[in-house]
Design a protein around this motif. Structure first.
Motif, short mmCIF file in Angstrom:
data_model
loop_
_atom_site.label_atom_id
_atom_site.label_comp_id
_atom_site.label_asym_id
_atom_site.label_seq_id
_atom_site.Cartn_x
_atom_site.Cartn_y
_atom_site.Cartn_z
N GLU A 300 22.59 51.16 30.91
CA GLU A 300 22.43 52.59 30.72
C GLU A 300 23.72 53.29 30.34
O GLU A 300 23.76 54.50 30.19
N VAL A 301 24.82 52.56 30.21
CA VAL A 301 26.09 53.18 29.85
C VAL A 301 26.58 52.63 28.52
O VAL A 301 26.37 51.48 28.19
N THR A 302 27.24 53.47 27.75
CA THR A 302 27.74 53.06 26.45
C THR A 302 29.11 52.41 26.55
O THR A 302 29.48 51.60 25.72
N ASP A 303 29.86 52.78 27.57
CA ASP A 303 31.20 52.24 27.75
C ASP A 303 31.30 51.59 29.12
O ASP A 303 31.42 52.26 30.12
N GLU A 304 31.24 50.24 29.14
CA GLU A 304 31.25 49.55 30.42
C GLU A 304 32.57 49.68 31.15
O GLU A 304 32.65 49.47 32.36
N SER A 305 33.64 50.05 30.43
CA SER A 305 34.92 50.24 31.10
C SER A 305 34.91 51.46 32.00
O SER A 305 35.79 51.64 32.84
N ASP A 306 33.89 52.30 31.83
CA ASP A 306 33.77 53.50 32.65
C ASP A 306 33.13 53.19 34.00
O ASP A 306 33.12 54.03 34.89
N ILE A 307 32.59 51.97 34.17
CA ILE A 307 31.94 51.59 35.42
C ILE A 307 32.99 51.12 36.42
O ILE A 307 33.87 50.34 36.09
N THR A 308 32.90 51.61 37.64
CA THR A 308 33.84 51.23 38.68
C THR A 308 33.12 51.07 40.01
O THR A 308 31.95 51.45 40.13
N MET A 309 33.79 50.47 40.98
CA MET A 309 33.27 50.38 42.33
C MET A 309 34.21 51.16 43.25
O MET A 309 35.42 51.13 43.07
N LEU A 367 29.51 53.14 40.17
CA LEU A 367 29.27 54.42 39.50
C LEU A 367 30.22 54.57 38.32
O LEU A 367 31.10 53.74 38.11
N ARG A 368 30.03 55.63 37.58
CA ARG A 368 30.93 55.93 36.46
C ARG A 368 32.21 56.55 37.01
O ARG A 368 32.16 57.51 37.78
#
Length: 589
Positions: A300-309, A367-368
């Motif tokens: 669901e996200v276009t930029d996976e680098s924006d995903i964090t824990m 999350l983002r």
């Protein structure tokens, strides 16, 4: 008869407060409505507490406190703290002292929340367990609240009771001579002795990440390509040699609780594991597994680098309390995935998305990163690791400080009542854009406001029904055999014991009428009795449920219920030994 009804309502309320299954504000409302229906609280006065100056003042102080947090003032102090040496007693002394000082002028929870991640980081950098410093910081936040009128809600309530007794309400710094002495003695005790009485609950390995929870409960799915298919539980654990437990397996929507060591694993099995984050990461990488919570998120996200824990602890005012991830649709509502859940030393037996959230639970979320700050604020969770939140902008420090100081001067000079001064300050914080408008109401701890507003009429009924007089007569029997001053430690200790199990604002509302009656019966000044109650209400060091500060550190510190009394009991005795003489000196009988 009226007196018996009031005692019955208060007794049941006390049991419900201690039980904790019903939130304290609802218990207070239930008590109020019961007394209203029975005629002991007039209908027209049932909700008069919401207009009480003490309630307005508490709400305004919470808003101003949040504004100071946003302004970045405290962050300047935090940067200075990093220059402290590596002696643990000195570090605890400095951190506890700063938290106590901040708590005198802002909400206890706000002061503690700001310094918790800093304390964790400093402890890791200097090779000692975070558990040694988190409880001292919680205690310091309570000690600091004793020093000023706005430091804690009980002080505000006590001031209004003094005005009801015919005297002027206590001023902003009237609590300082007693409170500052107690706070200083308490901080010295915490720094030299108190931290040594706390069990070391976390590893002090300096190579660990900033803050790892040791007993996360999480869920992983065995994918078709996983090498775990066909292996049994015993082989899995022996081969990996990791500190990990398999609590249950979900197979074909059925739960296998505590699976036997020879149960063979199958494709699409969901393993419910207990592990720390370091072992979990290694386990997932070795066997090509995926956390159940991450499924479909990356699509669901276009930029996976924006995903964090990120790790966060649920606070007392969080909307997550009493809910589960499933019934609030956490994924769609907050745009986060719940990956793991930790609850101190308590065992979780349900799937994590069906586990009811409690204050102090630590969540591992995906999350983002761009939304991390807003989401954590919306969920009322305190970040613990990789603290990327925008906690304040230093260029707003001076305006915020100017507004705050102006409010204090107006109160000290007698130009404005404290309720008016701080309500005006709260509005100026919004008008000057120090506090976003959306945070104006969310920064108020509404359960505390409702609790206080409901308990004020209940406290009045306790007095008018004759209940306070009856308790006073029982306590006066003791005074016949001992000097009058000996009533002060009795009242203070009684208040401390009550505040260990129920909210300190409710404790003050119940104890203040008793203190006033005792003073009247002995023909003594009411001030030392009111001061004793104020000190006792804020000295909640014996249990994790006595104050939100104690609850907040329970999960991150890995504390058990019985850990608190070990440093808390001697600190409680110290408060009495120091507090009673100071009260008698500055507020003579």
């Amino acid at each position: 008869m009226d007196e018996l009804i009031v005692f019955a309502v208060l007794g049941i309320s006390l049991i419900l407060f201690i039980w904790g299954k019903i939130r304290y504000d609802l218990v207070a409302l239930l008590a109020l409505l019961t007394l209203a229906v029975t005629g002991l609280v007039p209908f027209e006065d049932a909700f008069s507490g919401f207009a009480h100056p003490a309630v307005i003042t508490v709400a305004a102080v919470l808003i101003v406190s949040k504004s100071l947090e946003n302004s970045g003032i405290v962050q300047v102090v935090v940067r200075l703290m990093e220059k402290v040496g590596k002696i643990i007693s000195l570090q605890i002394a400095v951190m506890a002292g700063v938290v106590a000082l901040a708590s005198g002028f802002m909400n206890n929870i706000g002061a503690l929340a700001l310094f918790m991640p800093v304390a964790i980081q400093i402890s890791r950098k200097n090779n000692f367990s975070p558990s040694l410093v988190l409880m001292p910081l919680a205690f310091a936040s309570l000690l600091g609240g004793l020093t000023t009128l706005i430091g804690t809600p009980p002080n505000i309530i006590i001031a209004t009771f003094r005005s009801q007794n015919g005297d002027a309400p206590f001023g902003l710094f009237d609590f300082a001579p007693v409170g500052a002495g107690i706070a200083l003695a308490g901080v010295v005790f915490i720094a030299l002795v108190g931290w040594r009485l706390i069990p070391r609950r976390k590893s002090s390995d300096p190579d660990e990440s900033l803050f790892n929870i040791e007993n996360y409960i999480t869920e992983v799915r065995i994918a078709p390509e996983s090498d775990l298919k066909g292996e049994n539980i015993r082989q899995l654990l022996n081969e990996n040699e990791q500190d990990m437990k398999v609590l249950a397996i979900i197979r074909n929507k059925e739960r296998i609780h505590a699976p036997g060591p020879f149960l063979l694993l199958e494709e699409n099995d969901i393993l419910i594991l207990e592990s720390n984050t370091e072992n979990l990461e290694e386990f997932l990488g070795t066997h090509g597994l995926k956390l159940v919570g991450t499924e479909d998120f990356s699509d669901e996200v276009t930029d996976e680098s924006d995903i964090t824990m990120a790790e966060g602890i649920i606070q007392e005012n969080s909307p997550l309390l009493g809910q589960t991830a499933a019934n609030i649709h956490m994924r769609s509502r907050y745009d986060v995935n719940l990956l793991a859940l930790s609850r101190g030393d308590r065992t979780l037996i349900k799937r994590i998305d069906h586990e009811v959230f409690r204050a102090g639970d630590v969540l591992l979320l995906q999350l983002r990163s761009s939304q991390l700050s807003d989401i954590f604020q919306e969920m009322k969770c305190l970040p613990l690791a990789k603290r990327n939140l925008d906690l304040g902008k230093p260029n707003r420090s001076l305006p915020a400080l100017g507004i705050f100081v102006a409010a204090i001067i107006s109160v000290v000079a007698g130009l404005l009542p404290v309720a008016i001064a701080f309500t005006l300050a709260a509005m100026l914080m919004v008008f000057s854009k120090i506090l976003p408008l959306k945070d104006f109401y969310t920064s108020i701890d509404w359960p505390v406001i409702v609790l206080l507003a409901a308990m004020i009429p209940v406290g009045t009924a306790f007095e008018t029904s004759g209940g306070a007089a009856s308790v006073t007569e029982l306590m006066l029997i003791y005074s016949d055999s001992f000097p009058a001053w000996s009533m002060l430690p009795v009242i203070m200790l009684t208040t401390m014991l009550l505040s260990a199990v129920i909210n300190n604002a409710a404790t003050v509302v119940l104890m203040a009428p008793i203190g006033l009656k005792i003073a009247e019966s002995l023909a003594l000044s009411a001030d030392p009795f009111l001061m004793s109650i104020a000190v006792g209400a804020s000295a909640s060091f014996l249990t994790p449920i006595g104050h939100q500060s104690n609850t907040l550190v329970m999960g991150p510190g890995g504390y058990r219920f019985g850990d608190y009394w070990k440093p808390g009991l001697p600190l409680t005795l110290l408060v009495m030994v120091v507090g009673v003489p100071l009260i008698l000196w500055f507020w003579p009988l």
